[in-house]
Design an enzyme around this catalytic site. Sequence first.
Site, PDB file in Angstrom:
ATOM      1  N   GLY A  31     -29.763   2.890   4.350  1.00  0.00           N
ATOM      2  CA  GLY A  31     -30.475   1.622   4.217  1.00  0.00           C
ATOM      3  C   GLY A  31     -30.151   0.907   2.922  1.00  0.00           C
ATOM      4  O   GLY A  31     -29.111   1.159   2.311  1.00  0.00           O
ATOM      5  N   LEU A  33     -29.193  -2.090   2.693  1.00  0.00           N
ATOM      6  CA  LEU A  33     -27.847  -2.545   3.064  1.00  0.00           C
ATOM      7  C   LEU A  33     -27.325  -3.618   2.116  1.00  0.00           C
ATOM      8  O   LEU A  33     -28.062  -4.498   1.679  1.00  0.00           O
ATOM      9  CB  LEU A  33     -27.864  -3.094   4.493  1.00  0.00           C
ATOM     10  CG  LEU A  33     -28.295  -2.125   5.595  1.00  0.00           C
ATOM     11  CD1 LEU A  33     -28.113  -2.788   6.961  1.00  0.00           C
ATOM     12  CD2 LEU A  33     -27.535  -0.816   5.549  1.00  0.00           C
ATOM     13  N   HIS A  34     -26.036  -3.511   1.813  1.00  0.00           N
ATOM     14  CA  HIS A  34     -25.365  -4.518   0.988  1.00  0.00           C
ATOM     15  C   HIS A  34     -24.051  -4.882   1.675  1.00  0.00           C
ATOM     16  O   HIS A  34     -23.739  -4.363   2.768  1.00  0.00           O
ATOM     17  CB  HIS A  34     -25.156  -4.000  -0.435  1.00  0.00           C
ATOM     18  CG  HIS A  34     -24.503  -2.657  -0.499  1.00  0.00           C
ATOM     19  ND1 HIS A  34     -23.228  -2.417  -0.045  1.00  0.00           N
ATOM     20  CD2 HIS A  34     -24.956  -1.453  -0.944  1.00  0.00           C
ATOM     21  CE1 HIS A  34     -22.916  -1.148  -0.214  1.00  0.00           C
ATOM     22  NE2 HIS A  34     -23.948  -0.528  -0.750  1.00  0.00           N
ATOM     23  N   HIS A  37     -21.944  -2.173   3.318  1.00  0.00           N
ATOM     24  CA  HIS A  37     -22.380  -1.725   4.647  1.00  0.00           C
ATOM     25  C   HIS A  37     -22.025  -2.770   5.708  1.00  0.00           C
ATOM     26  O   HIS A  37     -21.632  -2.426   6.822  1.00  0.00           O
ATOM     27  CB  HIS A  37     -23.901  -1.522   4.673  1.00  0.00           C
ATOM     28  CG  HIS A  37     -24.404  -0.465   3.746  1.00  0.00           C
ATOM     29  ND1 HIS A  37     -25.210  -0.752   2.664  1.00  0.00           N
ATOM     30  CD2 HIS A  37     -24.215   0.878   3.738  1.00  0.00           C
ATOM     31  CE1 HIS A  37     -25.501   0.372   2.044  1.00  0.00           C
ATOM     32  NE2 HIS A  37     -24.913   1.370   2.656  1.00  0.00           N
ATOM     33  N   GLN A  61     -30.039  15.616   0.952  1.00  0.00           N
ATOM     34  CA  GLN A  61     -28.868  15.395   0.097  1.00  0.00           C
ATOM     35  C   GLN A  61     -29.213  14.977  -1.319  1.00  0.00           C
ATOM     36  O   GLN A  61     -28.331  14.688  -2.109  1.00  0.00           O
ATOM     37  CB  GLN A  61     -27.906  14.403   0.747  1.00  0.00           C
ATOM     38  CG  GLN A  61     -28.400  12.971   0.820  1.00  0.00           C
ATOM     39  CD  GLN A  61     -27.460  12.106   1.642  1.00  0.00           C
ATOM     40  OE1 GLN A  61     -27.436  12.191   2.863  1.00  0.00           O
ATOM     41  NE2 GLN A  61     -26.656  11.278   1.001  1.00  0.00           N
ATOM     42  N   SER A 186     -26.100   0.838  -3.333  1.00  0.00           N
ATOM     43  CA  SER A 186     -27.553   0.571  -3.336  1.00  0.00           C
ATOM     44  C   SER A 186     -28.132   0.913  -4.705  1.00  0.00           C
ATOM     45  O   SER A 186     -29.158   0.364  -5.111  1.00  0.00           O
ATOM     46  CB  SER A 186     -28.238   1.404  -2.261  1.00  0.00           C
ATOM     47  OG  SER A 186     -27.589   1.195  -1.031  1.00  0.00           O
TER      48      SER A 186
END
Length: 282
Positions: A31, A33-34, A37, A61, A186
């Site tokens: 997510g 998003l930029h 992405h 992770q 992000s």
Amino acid sequence: VQVIETLEELVRAVDKERASGRQFGLVPTMGALHAGHLALLERARAECDAVVLTVFVNPLQFDSGEDLVAYPRDNARDIELGRQAGARYVFLPAEEEMYPGPVLTAVRVAGLAEGLEGASRSGHFEGVATVVAKLFAAVGRCRAYFGEKDYQQLLVVRRMATDLSFPVEVVGCATVRDGDGVALSSRNARLTAAQRAAAPVLHRALQAGLDAIDAGERRSGRVAAVMAEVVRSEPIARLDYAEAVDANDLIASSTLVGDVRLLVAAHFGSTRLIDNLGATAR
Ligand code: PAF
């Protein structure tokens, strides 16, 4: 765009469409998003009949709880961007959906996952490989798009898909950069103005490494030292690593030959940024 929250619903939706011959593209994300992405979504859209965007901040992770809590989240915005980018499905599972109980089974990719990010972030790639394997299992035959910004991740995921015989073609996509060379991430949103102004040092360091190789330098230690020196010249950056390795197995032999990958990581306050570039030593 259809928002899906359960694995069962995802499997059902994709299987149904695949039965009528559609080829799927999968874009796994956490997510926030930029444009990086969006470039993955655009390529998936151009090469496949239908696209699944997944948005899941994968706790497995993260090695520090703090980093996990601070990770930017905006589901409504991500769904809207997914819609605009032409995704057919946005898979947005809750943590309990992906990990209903204690995780007893994990995927470990030896070798490739151990150096660089793997050495700095214990358990990171096991978390990545495990969640991506779950997504591959749910979506089935597809092309899956990953950014080269996380170059080691791309190799780890590709190897995992091959070793576990997933019918998935892992596609690497070029890093998207801001005008000053900073790779989109992000995490950039967490930088202060001063840290953001210092961040281009990573790209400058990689460029200096590339210039050294182009000028004939073949000693990996020397190229790494050139890059480290550039990062150290920026007082706001705290170097984690600078390495020049083989682009296929990420091994740092003393002499660089063929396809090389230059990789750097540094802390800017509490935010850690990574970047890399490809080079050729002929
Ligand atoms: O690159 C990411 O955003 C994540 O590591 C991924 C591949 C979506 C797995 O959680």
